[in-house]
Design a protein around this motif. Sequence first.
Motif, PDB file in Angstrom:
ATOM      1  N   ARG A 138      -3.364   3.967   1.720  1.00 54.30           N
ATOM      2  CA  ARG A 138      -2.510   3.032   0.988  1.00 54.30           C
ATOM      3  C   ARG A 138      -2.121   1.855   1.889  1.00 54.30           C
ATOM      4  NH1 ARG A 138       1.677   5.860   0.409  1.00 54.30           N
ATOM      5  NH2 ARG A 138       3.097   4.633   1.683  1.00 54.30           N
ATOM      6  N   GLY A 139      -1.883   2.132   3.169  1.00 56.78           N
ATOM      7  CA  GLY A 139      -1.556   1.058   4.102  1.00 56.78           C
ATOM      8  C   GLY A 139      -2.671   0.044   4.238  1.00 56.78           C
TER       9      GLY A 139
ATOM     10  N   CYS B 237      -2.388   1.065  -5.341  1.00 58.71           N
ATOM     11  CA  CYS B 237      -1.356   1.460  -4.358  1.00 58.71           C
ATOM     12  C   CYS B 237      -0.297   2.343  -5.006  1.00 58.71           C
ATOM     13  CB  CYS B 237      -0.704   0.211  -3.762  1.00 58.71           C
ATOM     14  SG  CYS B 237      -1.779  -0.749  -2.660  1.00 58.71           S
TER      15      CYS B 237
ATOM     16  N   GLU C  95      -2.445  -2.063   1.216  1.00 58.77           N
ATOM     17  CA  GLU C  95      -1.272  -2.942   1.294  1.00 58.77           C
ATOM     18  C   GLU C  95      -1.557  -4.143   2.195  1.00 58.77           C
ATOM     19  OE1 GLU C  95       1.283  -2.872  -0.452  1.00 58.77           O
ATOM     20  OE2 GLU C  95       1.685  -0.826  -1.129  1.00 58.77           O
TER      21      GLU C  95
ATOM     22  N   ARG D 156      -3.354  -6.521   0.132  1.00 57.03           N
ATOM     23  CA  ARG D 156      -2.388  -7.153  -0.785  1.00 57.03           C
ATOM     24  C   ARG D 156      -1.625  -8.274  -0.090  1.00 57.03           C
ATOM     25  NH1 ARG D 156       1.790  -3.415  -3.516  1.00 57.03           N
ATOM     26  NH2 ARG D 156       2.283  -5.375  -4.576  1.00 57.03           N
ATOM     27  N   MET D 157      -1.269  -8.030   1.165  1.00 58.62           N
ATOM     28  CA  MET D 157      -0.535  -9.049   1.908  1.00 58.62           C
ATOM     29  C   MET D 157      -1.375 -10.324   2.043  1.00 58.62           C
ATOM     30  SD  MET D 157       0.827  -8.881   5.843  1.00 58.62           S
ATOM     31  CE  MET D 157      -0.855  -8.983   6.449  1.00 58.62           C
TER      32      MET D 157
ATOM     33  N   GLU E 209      -2.367  -3.590  -6.796  1.00 56.57           N
ATOM     34  CA  GLU E 209      -1.027  -3.012  -6.893  1.00 56.57           C
ATOM     35  C   GLU E 209      -1.059  -1.681  -7.642  1.00 56.57           C
ATOM     36  OE1 GLU E 209       3.467  -4.217  -8.467  1.00 56.57           O
ATOM     37  OE2 GLU E 209       1.758  -5.553  -8.816  1.00 56.57           O
TER      38      GLU E 209
ATOM     39  N   SER F  86       0.844   6.205  -4.113  1.00 57.88           N
ATOM     40  CA  SER F  86       2.244   6.524  -3.837  1.00 57.88           C
ATOM     41  C   SER F  86       2.718   7.721  -4.656  1.00 57.88           C
ATOM     42  CB  SER F  86       3.136   5.310  -4.130  1.00 57.88           C
ATOM     43  OG  SER F  86       2.852   4.241  -3.253  1.00 57.88           O
TER      44      SER F  86
END
Length: 456
Positions: free
Chosen positions: A165-166, A429, A169, A172-173, A426, A433
């Motif tokens: 997931r990181g 992710c 992310e 995504r950033m 999103e 989660s």
Amino acid sequence: MHHSDTIAAIATPLGQGGIGIIRISGPDAAAILQRLFRSSSASFAGFRPRFMHHGRIADASGELLDDVLAVHMPGPRTFTGEDVVEIHCHGGPAIVSAVLEAVFACGGRAADAGEFTKRAFLNGRMDLTQAEAVAEMIAAPVKSGVRLAQAKLDGMLGRRIAELRGRLELVRMKLCVAVDFPEEDIECLSPEEFLDDIASVREALAELLRNYERARCWREGVLVVLAGQVNAGKSSLMNGLLGRTRAIVTDIPGTTRDFLEEQLSFEGLPVRLVDTAGLRETGDIVEQEGVRISRDLASQADLVLLVVDARTGVGHAEEELVASVGADRVMVVLNKTDLVETIPVVPQGCAYVAVSAKKGEGLDTLVGMARAHVLSRREGGEPESGDLVPNLRQSRALRDAQDELEHLQQDIRLQLPYDILGVRLEAACAILSEITGETTPDDILNKIFESFCIGK
């Protein structure tokens, strides 16, 4: 998160035993123990944390109930993250129930199924994959299942999901930078790099899903069905494999009219062994239903042990069953070979083994061959310690995340705007989660913990 009430339950199996344990968790755990406990030591000045104290338990009226060992474990460094007390008494049902009733009389309430583990999760003592691993360890039918659950209980699966997931992310950033500063002449994320990043995560998810499929038989067991004509020796074979009398054995044809199911292990492989009604034409309505169920179970089986009387050989009913099930899922068990000089011919493509169920001859060979036959049709061998194997809920979520990423790759190739691509990212992710419990809906959490036993 801390709860205002205090829960209690019996943490050991019900029934007679050497020891019965009552577990108490919550803000009043220590106070309840102090009200009930009578120390056997004249110098007792209070409970030392994590130290066993010997004494007796008395109910609210002062009646002594049992000789016990008691321990107080202050939170947050406990299983639940709260103050926890354990009372170790004798394991008779009446004694354990009496002590638990005394705890309730002092303000504790009966714990719901899985509530101790649920509090551990809510209080941050473990993630959701670890909480589920607790139930999986308890339910594991064989040692290999314990090893699979242990890897998750240690947090390895949760950390792997968090790492994947990181990585998403981070992508995504980069997308957010591209969306927020479109006028800047900065290449935040090229399509090729974007596709490579997503592909690497998809492959990691695929590996976890392959582990799930590979280990399913070790976690859930395999279905092995005993089929064959009446009086072929199916029930005798079942009794021989179990090492005890489970099925009625007589010379009367059609004794077994329903199916019998037992759990056992084929050299560490968990097996659901089912003895079925004999295959034959009959006017008996009940027996007809038994034969129908036999054929239906055979169609679902991972392996059919087709028991054949070596004196009569393979008949039309057996050949018909092999044709309907498939030779690759059938192993012919030639029974009563101690009564014949030559081995009869078996259907083409079927493995076979010669045994005498009545004398117990050839059963070890049968078990080894059956185990190898089942595993040969599945990818991979026995799971090893440290393998990361998701459960059914987790595997479904992994597939959903994979689907989102697959659609995301298609959208990248179609050169859709970054803000639209971000929606897919999103969603993936968020699904990951849910696996670890960071954003899992309450209804899913309740369903998970309701499947736990009381007291855990």
